[in-house]
Motif scaffolding. Structure first.
Motif, PDB file in Angstrom:
ATOM      1  N   THR A 192       0.783  -1.241   0.000  1.00  0.00           N
ATOM      2  CA  THR A 192       0.000   0.000   0.000  1.00  0.00           C
ATOM      3  C   THR A 192       0.813   1.288   0.000  1.00  0.00           C
ATOM      4  N   ALA A 193       2.097   1.239   0.271  1.00  0.00           N
ATOM      5  CA  ALA A 193       2.920   2.455   0.289  1.00  0.00           C
ATOM      6  C   ALA A 193       3.694   2.551  -1.020  1.00  0.00           C
ATOM      7  N   HIS A 194       3.716   3.747  -1.578  1.00  0.00           N
ATOM      8  CA  HIS A 194       4.405   3.932  -2.854  1.00  0.00           C
ATOM      9  C   HIS A 194       5.455   5.033  -2.760  1.00  0.00           C
ATOM     10  N   ASP A 195       5.934   5.280  -1.545  1.00  0.00           N
ATOM     11  CA  ASP A 195       6.933   6.324  -1.339  1.00  0.00           C
ATOM     12  C   ASP A 195       8.204   5.804  -0.673  1.00  0.00           C
ATOM     13  N   ILE A 196       8.399   4.493  -0.669  1.00  0.00           N
ATOM     14  CA  ILE A 196       9.585   3.902  -0.060  1.00  0.00           C
ATOM     15  C   ILE A 196      10.661   3.795  -1.137  1.00  0.00           C
ATOM     16  N   PRO A 197      11.787   4.505  -0.965  1.00  0.00           N
ATOM     17  CA  PRO A 197      12.848   4.420  -1.976  1.00  0.00           C
ATOM     18  C   PRO A 197      13.564   3.073  -1.906  1.00  0.00           C
ATOM     19  N   ASP A 198      14.188   2.670  -3.012  1.00  0.00           N
ATOM     20  CA  ASP A 198      14.895   1.394  -3.006  1.00  0.00           C
ATOM     21  C   ASP A 198      16.280   1.490  -2.378  1.00  0.00           C
ATOM     22  N   VAL A 199      16.720   2.704  -2.051  1.00  0.00           N
ATOM     23  CA  VAL A 199      17.930   2.913  -1.253  1.00  0.00           C
ATOM     24  C   VAL A 199      17.516   3.774  -0.066  1.00  0.00           C
ATOM     25  N   TRP A 200      17.674   3.256   1.130  1.00  0.00           N
ATOM     26  CA  TRP A 200      17.230   3.909   2.361  1.00  0.00           C
ATOM     27  C   TRP A 200      18.451   4.181   3.223  1.00  0.00           C
ATOM     28  N   THR A 201      18.662   5.440   3.597  1.00  0.00           N
ATOM     29  CA  THR A 201      19.778   5.782   4.475  1.00  0.00           C
ATOM     30  C   THR A 201      19.259   6.003   5.880  1.00  0.00           C
ATOM     31  N   GLU A 202      19.822   5.275   6.828  1.00  0.00           N
ATOM     32  CA  GLU A 202      19.431   5.408   8.233  1.00  0.00           C
ATOM     33  C   GLU A 202      20.549   4.839   9.090  1.00  0.00           C
ATOM     34  N   LYS A 203      21.029   5.629  10.011  1.00  0.00           N
ATOM     35  CA  LYS A 203      22.033   5.139  10.957  1.00  0.00           C
ATOM     36  C   LYS A 203      21.318   4.472  12.120  1.00  0.00           C
ATOM     37  N   VAL A 204      21.950   3.440  12.643  1.00  0.00           N
ATOM     38  CA  VAL A 204      21.434   2.801  13.853  1.00  0.00           C
ATOM     39  C   VAL A 204      22.379   3.141  14.999  1.00  0.00           C
ATOM     40  N   ARG A 205      21.831   3.084  16.187  1.00  0.00           N
ATOM     41  CA  ARG A 205      22.592   3.415  17.385  1.00  0.00           C
ATOM     42  C   ARG A 205      23.713   2.398  17.595  1.00  0.00           C
ATOM     43  N   ARG A 206      24.912   2.897  17.791  1.00  0.00           N
ATOM     44  CA  ARG A 206      26.038   2.009  18.131  1.00  0.00           C
ATOM     45  C   ARG A 206      25.894   1.553  19.575  1.00  0.00           C
ATOM     46  N   GLY A 207      26.421   0.376  19.843  1.00  0.00           N
ATOM     47  CA  GLY A 207      26.374  -0.147  21.202  1.00  0.00           C
ATOM     48  C   GLY A 207      25.140  -0.988  21.471  1.00  0.00           C
ATOM     49  N   GLY A 208      24.238  -1.070  20.503  1.00  0.00           N
ATOM     50  CA  GLY A 208      23.061  -1.923  20.654  1.00  0.00           C
ATOM     51  C   GLY A 208      23.372  -3.325  20.155  1.00  0.00           C
ATOM     52  N   HIS A 209      22.368  -3.985  19.647  1.00  0.00           N
ATOM     53  CA  HIS A 209      22.535  -5.333  19.113  1.00  0.00           C
ATOM     54  C   HIS A 209      23.555  -5.302  17.975  1.00  0.00           C
ATOM     55  N   PRO A 210      24.452  -6.280  17.901  1.00  0.00           N
ATOM     56  CA  PRO A 210      25.498  -6.260  16.870  1.00  0.00           C
ATOM     57  C   PRO A 210      24.966  -6.387  15.443  1.00  0.00           C
ATOM     58  N   HIS A 211      23.728  -6.811  15.299  1.00  0.00           N
ATOM     59  CA  HIS A 211      23.134  -6.945  13.962  1.00  0.00           C
ATOM     60  C   HIS A 211      21.890  -6.054  13.857  1.00  0.00           C
ATOM     61  N   ALA A 212      21.955  -4.869  14.458  1.00  0.00           N
ATOM     62  CA  ALA A 212      20.803  -3.961  14.494  1.00  0.00           C
ATOM     63  C   ALA A 212      20.339  -3.594  13.089  1.00  0.00           C
ATOM     64  N   LYS A 213      19.036  -3.430  12.945  1.00  0.00           N
ATOM     65  CA  LYS A 213      18.421  -3.055  11.674  1.00  0.00           C
ATOM     66  C   LYS A 213      17.734  -1.693  11.826  1.00  0.00           C
ATOM     67  N   PRO A 214      17.487  -1.006  10.714  1.00  0.00           N
ATOM     68  CA  PRO A 214      16.915   0.342  10.771  1.00  0.00           C
ATOM     69  C   PRO A 214      15.425   0.320  11.129  1.00  0.00           C
ATOM     70  N   GLU A 215      15.069   0.943  12.239  1.00  0.00           N
ATOM     71  CA  GLU A 215      13.674   0.934  12.688  1.00  0.00           C
ATOM     72  C   GLU A 215      12.759   1.750  11.781  1.00  0.00           C
ATOM     73  N   GLY A 216      13.264   2.861  11.243  1.00  0.00           N
ATOM     74  CA  GLY A 216      12.431   3.683  10.361  1.00  0.00           C
ATOM     75  C   GLY A 216      12.036   2.929   9.102  1.00  0.00           C
ATOM     76  N   LEU A 217      12.994   2.283   8.471  1.00  0.00           N
ATOM     77  CA  LEU A 217      12.701   1.486   7.277  1.00  0.00           C
ATOM     78  C   LEU A 217      11.781   0.329   7.632  1.00  0.00           C
ATOM     79  N   THR A 218      12.064  -0.336   8.730  1.00  0.00           N
ATOM     80  CA  THR A 218      11.245  -1.467   9.149  1.00  0.00           C
ATOM     81  C   THR A 218       9.801  -1.036   9.358  1.00  0.00           C
ATOM     82  N   GLN A 219       9.598   0.101   9.998  1.00  0.00           N
ATOM     83  CA  GLN A 219       8.239   0.603  10.215  1.00  0.00           C
ATOM     84  C   GLN A 219       7.538   0.879   8.895  1.00  0.00           C
ATOM     85  N   ARG A 220       8.211   1.535   7.954  1.00  0.00           N
ATOM     86  CA  ARG A 220       7.587   1.848   6.660  1.00  0.00           C
ATOM     87  C   ARG A 220       7.223   0.568   5.908  1.00  0.00           C
ATOM     88  N   LEU A 221       8.089  -0.437   5.969  1.00  0.00           N
ATOM     89  CA  LEU A 221       7.790  -1.698   5.286  1.00  0.00           C
ATOM     90  C   LEU A 221       6.616  -2.414   5.941  1.00  0.00           C
TER      91      LEU A 221
END
Length: 180
Positions: A104-133
């Motif tokens: 249903t969303a048509h505004d998600i780019p195929d290249v997404w830039t988002e930094k994740v917090r250092r010191g968290g999980h070693p395989h952290a993923k971007p929450e903003g992108l995850t939410q949009r998906l």
């Protein structure tokens, strides 16, 4: 995890349990089994597996790759030849394949830039992108399943998108206890 990236910055990542090809194929098959028709599996992979072929993991499950999102981490990382700045999200779909009315969303780019917090999980993923998906493939109140939740970014993203969440991981991560 034996790709030579076990340096000081990668100790946490190297300590995570690695799944072999057979385990990944079985894991994906079970996810495909519980997906609704035209449902999506959002599958993170690295450049190595993207280039060498992750296809066998999905073939027997009946899922088809329908899109690719590149996550630019906004900082340079490790790599033997080129230095990694990103990871890749394969968007797979269970038949019948369709986008209209399902994505249903048509505004998600195929290249997404988002930094994740250092010191968290070693395989952290971007929450903003995850939410949009999550918002693109589910409706408010529906359930998001993440059986490889790691640091539980998908939980926080699902909550922010007003979705229910069901998740776990193969190994407990100490930081997960602090997650709401």
């Amino acid at each position: 995890q034996a790709y030579g990236n076990e340096g000081q910055r990668q100790k946490g990542r190297a300590a995570l349990m690695a799944m072999n090809d057979a385990a990944i194929s079985t894991f994906v098959a079970e996810l495909a089994r519980v997906l609704r028709p035209s449902g999506h599996l959002l599958f993170w992979t690295d450049k190595y597996h993207l280039c060498t072929g992750a296809g066998p993991w999905f073939a027997e499950a009946g899922l088809q790759v329908v899109d690719l999102v590149t996550w630019s981490k906004g900082r340079i990382g490790m790599g033997y030849r080129t230095r990694r700045m990103g990871e890749y999200l394969l968007v797979l779909q269970k038949p019948p394949l369709r986008a209209k009315g399902v994505w249903t969303a048509h505004d998600i780019p195929d290249v997404w830039t988002e930094k994740v917090r250092r010191g968290g999980h070693p395989h952290a993923k971007p929450e903003g992108l995850t939410q949009r998906l999550i918002e693109a493939v589910t409706a408010p109140g529906e359930t998001v399943l993440d059986p490889a939740a790691g640091g539980y970014a998908s939980l926080r993203a699902a909550q922010a998108a007003n979705r229910r969440f069901l998740g776990c991981d193969l190994e407990p991560w100490p930081g997960a206890a602090q997650t709401p």
